[in-house]
Design a protein around this motif. Structure first.
Motif, PDB file in Angstrom:
ATOM      1  N   ASN A 138     -40.360  66.288  59.258  1.00 36.77           N
ATOM      2  CA  ASN A 138     -41.004  65.197  58.521  1.00 36.77           C
ATOM      3  C   ASN A 138     -41.492  64.106  59.478  1.00 36.77           C
ATOM      4  OD1 ASN A 138     -40.344  66.508  56.153  1.00 36.77           O
ATOM      5  ND2 ASN A 138     -38.596  65.206  55.681  1.00 36.77           N
ATOM      6  N   GLY A 139     -40.675  63.834  60.491  1.00 38.98           N
ATOM      7  CA  GLY A 139     -41.047  62.808  61.449  1.00 38.98           C
ATOM      8  C   GLY A 139     -42.299  63.179  62.226  1.00 38.98           C
ATOM      9  N   GLU A 140     -42.400  64.424  62.653  1.00 40.39           N
ATOM     10  CA  GLU A 140     -43.585  64.853  63.399  1.00 40.39           C
ATOM     11  C   GLU A 140     -44.841  64.788  62.525  1.00 40.39           C
ATOM     12  OE1 GLU A 140     -43.905  65.486  66.656  1.00 40.39           O
ATOM     13  OE2 GLU A 140     -41.842  64.738  66.728  1.00 40.39           O
ATOM     14  N   ALA A 141     -44.712  65.192  61.269  1.00 39.61           N
ATOM     15  CA  ALA A 141     -45.862  65.139  60.367  1.00 39.61           C
ATOM     16  C   ALA A 141     -46.309  63.697  60.141  1.00 39.61           C
ATOM     17  CB  ALA A 141     -45.515  65.805  59.035  1.00 39.61           C
ATOM     18  N   TYR A 142     -45.343  62.804  59.997  1.00 42.61           N
ATOM     19  CA  TYR A 142     -45.690  61.407  59.742  1.00 42.61           C
ATOM     20  C   TYR A 142     -46.297  60.760  60.986  1.00 42.61           C
ATOM     21  CZ  TYR A 142     -45.244  56.778  57.604  1.00 42.61           C
ATOM     22  OH  TYR A 142     -45.504  55.543  57.069  1.00 42.61           O
ATOM     23  N   LYS A 143     -45.812  61.123  62.159  1.00 42.11           N
ATOM     24  CA  LYS A 143     -46.394  60.579  63.388  1.00 42.11           C
ATOM     25  C   LYS A 143     -47.838  61.035  63.567  1.00 42.11           C
ATOM     26  CE  LYS A 143     -43.141  61.705  66.354  1.00 42.11           C
ATOM     27  NZ  LYS A 143     -42.437  61.771  67.668  1.00 42.11           N
ATOM     28  N   ALA A 144     -48.163  62.222  63.089  1.00 40.17           N
ATOM     29  CA  ALA A 144     -49.554  62.675  63.146  1.00 40.17           C
ATOM     30  C   ALA A 144     -50.433  61.787  62.267  1.00 40.17           C
ATOM     31  CB  ALA A 144     -49.650  64.130  62.696  1.00 40.17           C
ATOM     32  N   GLU A 145     -49.905  61.371  61.117  1.00 35.72           N
ATOM     33  CA  GLU A 145     -50.653  60.453  60.253  1.00 35.72           C
ATOM     34  C   GLU A 145     -50.802  59.086  60.912  1.00 35.72           C
ATOM     35  OE1 GLU A 145     -50.151  60.786  55.828  1.00 35.72           O
ATOM     36  OE2 GLU A 145     -48.228  61.638  56.435  1.00 35.72           O
ATOM     37  N   LEU A 146     -49.768  58.634  61.587  1.00 33.78           N
ATOM     38  CA  LEU A 146     -49.850  57.358  62.291  1.00 33.78           C
ATOM     39  C   LEU A 146     -50.922  57.390  63.372  1.00 33.78           C
ATOM     40  CD1 LEU A 146     -46.044  56.526  62.693  1.00 33.78           C
ATOM     41  CD2 LEU A 146     -47.693  55.223  61.330  1.00 33.78           C
ATOM     42  N   GLN A 147     -51.049  58.500  64.059  1.00 35.62           N
ATOM     43  CA  GLN A 147     -52.080  58.616  65.089  1.00 35.62           C
ATOM     44  C   GLN A 147     -53.473  58.528  64.467  1.00 35.62           C
ATOM     45  OE1 GLN A 147     -51.659  58.828  68.539  1.00 35.62           O
ATOM     46  NE2 GLN A 147     -53.872  58.455  68.480  1.00 35.62           N
ATOM     47  N   GLU A 148     -53.648  59.141  63.311  1.00 30.04           N
ATOM     48  CA  GLU A 148     -54.934  59.052  62.622  1.00 30.04           C
ATOM     49  C   GLU A 148     -55.253  57.608  62.243  1.00 30.04           C
ATOM     50  OE1 GLU A 148     -54.993  61.625  59.273  1.00 30.04           O
ATOM     51  OE2 GLU A 148     -54.699  63.458  60.429  1.00 30.04           O
ATOM     52  N   VAL A 149     -54.237  56.887  61.756  1.00 37.51           N
ATOM     53  CA  VAL A 149     -54.439  55.490  61.384  1.00 37.51           C
ATOM     54  C   VAL A 149     -54.795  54.657  62.612  1.00 37.51           C
ATOM     55  CG1 VAL A 149     -53.262  53.424  60.541  1.00 37.51           C
ATOM     56  CG2 VAL A 149     -53.011  55.580  59.315  1.00 37.51           C
ATOM     57  N   TYR A 150     -54.130  54.923  63.718  1.00 39.62           N
ATOM     58  CA  TYR A 150     -54.445  54.211  64.962  1.00 39.62           C
ATOM     59  C   TYR A 150     -55.894  54.454  65.374  1.00 39.62           C
ATOM     60  CZ  TYR A 150     -54.662  53.206  69.949  1.00 39.62           C
ATOM     61  OH  TYR A 150     -55.043  52.744  71.178  1.00 39.62           O
ATOM     62  N   ASP A 151     -56.319  55.695  65.324  1.00 40.55           N
ATOM     63  CA  ASP A 151     -57.696  56.012  65.699  1.00 40.55           C
ATOM     64  C   ASP A 151     -58.688  55.300  64.782  1.00 40.55           C
ATOM     65  OD1 ASP A 151     -56.679  57.648  67.673  1.00 40.55           O
ATOM     66  OD2 ASP A 151     -56.881  59.497  66.488  1.00 40.55           O
TER      67      ASP A 151
END
Length: 310
Positions: free
Chosen positions: A170-183
């Motif tokens: 779950n943490g890895e999936a959520y961090k991928a979303e955070l990277q998208e938000v950062y971009d």
């Protein structure tokens, strides 16, 4: 899981303790509801609760101590808050000096406690009596939020080892979303003319977001609440807005925007909108989740600095 409340008595004033006991007694006579045997994770405010829920999935019951719209810096805990902390299986707080009001309760109950900002490189507050202290709003950076997630993954795995693999996934999936938000955040601000990339807010709560997005920042008060909106501070912000000919200024949802409206009246800058920092909105509001909060703030700031407010 039984909790040790004996130490709690010494940490509370007599009247507050009596009220807490009375409330607990009333609760014991209430109508029963279906049991939820999942471990309880208590966070100090709604933003942390939403991040934690994404890591926990359905394996843990995640609750926020404070409600939507609460001003976190000056929050005054209740006896019910103390009882909830004592009944939790894990308490998560932000740290960096944000929740000093909660420290006595964390120290007085036999509950594991994790500071989720551990490992974040803090940005120090500049100027004023708070100079040199860390700015506590580290979650306003999606990059920092990934560190929060890693800390939660470890904490949840220790609390509930059987589901440790779930928390890691779950943490890895959520961090991928955070990277998208950062971009997306960087792309939003890239459209702002360089000379106007100054974020003017009521509180200096955006240092980490500003760093991520390549913005300068100015604010009326560095941290805490609007009682610090002195005439001198308002005058300094007015001067900055006039000197840089900034098109818009902003304020946060948990404080009054009246000091910033004085800046608007004095400079002719637009009020660019209300930003969210310390609290999510209600589910039908503009920022029901932390990811929504980051996207919303980025869009409002970019539109304001491009002169598109209102």
């Amino acid at each position: 899981m039984p909790k040790n409340r004996a130490a709690l008595a010494g940490a509370l004033p007599t009247g507050m303790l009596a009220l807490a006991v009375a409330l607990a007694g009333c609760a014991s006579g209430a109508a029963t509801t279906p049991a939820d045997d999942r471990p309880v994770v208590l966070t100090t405010f709604t933003v942390l609760s939403d991040i934690a829920q994404n890591v926990a999935g359905d394996n843990l019951r995640v609750e926020s101590l404070t409600k939507v719209g609460a001003e976190i810096h000056g929050y005054e805990p209740t006896p019910g808050d103390v009882r909830r902390a004592a009944d939790a299986d894990l308490v998560l707080d932000n740290g960096l000096g944000l929740e000093a009001w909660f420290a006595q309760f964390v120290e007085s109950v036999d509950v594991p406690h994790v500071v989720v900002s551990e490992g974040v490189e803090p940005i120090d507050i500049s100027g004023d009596a708070y100079a040199g202290l860390p700015n506590p709003h580290a979650w306003m950076s999606p990059l920092n939020a990934a560190i929060y997630v890693d800390n939660m993954v470890v904490a949840f795995g220790e609390l509930d080892p059987e589901n440790a693999d779930d928390y890691a996934a779950n943490g890895e999936a959520y961090k991928a979303e955070l990277q998208e938000v950062y971009d997306d955040l960087v792309n939003e601000i890239d459209a702002v003319p360089p000379a106007e990339r100054v974020l003017v807010t009521c509180e200096g709560a955006f240092s980490y977001l500003a760093r991520d997005a390549g913005l300068e920042e100015a604010y009326i008060w560095p941290v805490n609440a609007e009682q610090q909106a002195t005439p001198q501070r308002i005058a300094a912000v007015i001067e900055r807005v006039e000197d840089d000919r900034l098109p818009a200024v902003f304020c946060e949802s948990t404080v009054s925007d009246r000091p910033m409206q004085q800046v608007v009246e004095a400079t002719g800058a637009a009020f660019g909108g209300t930003l969210y920092v310390d609290s999510l909105s209600e589910p039908d509001g503009p920022v029901p989740t932390y990811l929504d909060l980051l996207r919303y703030d980025a869009e409002v700031v970019a539109a304001g600095l491009r002169g598109e407010s209102g």
